[in-house]
Design an enzyme around this catalytic site. Sequence first.
Site, PDB file in Angstrom:
ATOM      1  N   PRO A  85      33.412  35.319  41.734  1.00 57.34           N
ATOM      2  CA  PRO A  85      34.510  35.871  42.544  1.00 57.34           C
ATOM      3  C   PRO A  85      35.211  34.800  43.357  1.00 57.34           C
ATOM      4  CG  PRO A  85      32.519  37.189  42.766  1.00 57.34           C
ATOM      5  CD  PRO A  85      32.121  35.944  42.040  1.00 57.34           C
ATOM      6  N   CYS A  86      36.512  34.991  43.578  1.00 58.48           N
ATOM      7  CA  CYS A  86      37.283  34.106  44.450  1.00 58.48           C
ATOM      8  C   CYS A  86      37.064  34.567  45.879  1.00 58.48           C
ATOM      9  CB  CYS A  86      38.768  34.161  44.100  1.00 58.48           C
ATOM     10  SG  CYS A  86      39.792  33.077  45.122  1.00 58.48           S
ATOM     11  N   GLN A  87      36.390  33.742  46.659  1.00 59.04           N
ATOM     12  CA  GLN A  87      36.020  34.154  48.009  1.00 59.04           C
ATOM     13  C   GLN A  87      36.326  33.033  49.005  1.00 59.04           C
ATOM     14  OE1 GLN A  87      31.940  35.078  46.941  1.00 59.04           O
ATOM     15  NE2 GLN A  87      32.434  37.252  46.851  1.00 59.04           N
ATOM     16  N   ASN A 128      38.088  31.649  37.057  1.00 56.16           N
ATOM     17  CA  ASN A 128      38.407  32.271  38.334  1.00 56.16           C
ATOM     18  C   ASN A 128      39.876  32.670  38.335  1.00 56.16           C
ATOM     19  OD1 ASN A 128      38.409  32.901  41.251  1.00 56.16           O
ATOM     20  ND2 ASN A 128      36.531  31.691  41.301  1.00 56.16           N
TER      21      ASN A 128
END
Length: 429
Positions: A85-87, A128
């Site tokens: 996940p892009c976090q 991503n």
Amino acid sequence: MAEKLNVLELFAGVGGFRIGLDNADKELFQTKWANQFEPGRKSQDAFDVYNYRFPDSDNIGIDVAEISDEKFKSMDADIIVGGFPCQDYSVARSKKNEMGIQGKKGVLFWQIIRAAENIHPKYMIFENVDRLLKAPASQRGRDFSIMLTALNSLGYSVEWRVINAAEYGRAQRRRRVYFFVFRDDLPYAKHLDEKYEQDSILMADDAYDEYIFKEGLFAKEFPIKEELYKGRRAYYELPDDIVEASDNFTGKVFNTGIMRHGRYYTVDSVPNSGKNPIPLRDIILPEEDVDEKYYVDDQAKIDKFAYLRGPKRIDRTSADGHTYTYSEGGMSPYEDLSLPGRTMLTSEGSVNRSTHWLKINDRYRILTPIEAERLQDFPDDWTKYKIVDGEVKEVSDRMRMFFMGNALVTSIIEGIGKGIKNIVEEYEE
């Protein structure tokens, strides 16, 4: 034939990376371990589908943070793959002067780093959302620089590319950033040292242009034009310290680039595949094969879709009492079947603006799960079944759509796999 490469698939979902690598060369790429866990969910449907499709690998259905260092060390993995996940990747210094992570959002990338520290794979492949390259908005590119700095500290180089699948002949306009990561002591990396980094002058005078445009993995598998978008290119030297990268990043990051020995070269590339995208009409099922439940005859629901896809200007009031006008442009009332599909989201199939809305012979309908699978280059009915406590069960349509909204276009991974196969055959044998 090249020696087999053992693969660990993290954040495995329903096996998109594995399908891509199997299609590239099932004998070369041997996926022996996989981890999939959906926090906050009692049922682990994606893991159950993965188990159904791949019963012979060591499938680990727990939070990746609970996988011990010892377990990772026991894996003789040559490749780690995953779409994480892009976090928030920001880091901070603890009172003991140790690197820490601000909050809990960024932990998944650091689990990849932990796995790499314990396994020391030859290669890694990541995927991503492309906004990662511009995150956060207050310091664009910072998160990506932290990732590069962390991988550099472990002795890895990174090549990256934003790829829109439709621009390389596939059926979905899905933009994602892909990473090819390779260890600096491999014959391939030493070849790059000899060819591009004589006298320790790294990337001087655009030395890496040949690699970016012709010789690199992405250049060969996903060609680009030699002229850049608005001529954009940039160099940047990363700090040795990850916290410094988090606090003081000032560079630019474009959609294509390579990082070696702590410095990166990046350009704003333009695709040049020579391939036409697959139009929706080529992936949708014949009318006689579409169950009635996917058709929408309810006029209220048809009107709702028309409203959602139309232009809007709505007066709103924020929580603090501030009034503002929310504007949204219109989109076509239904999909143009001569075009590839739009980016599929996890809400696909529900009544919302992002759902693919088809009109065929004056009847409206949504996509079927098979059509959603085709948009991601999965085999038909890949997600139809799962295995739970030894019993095979059917998966709900809603969950199947959710899987595909979270998945990737497997053909892109297939191309990257073929690129790695070529590197292995040329430099490791």
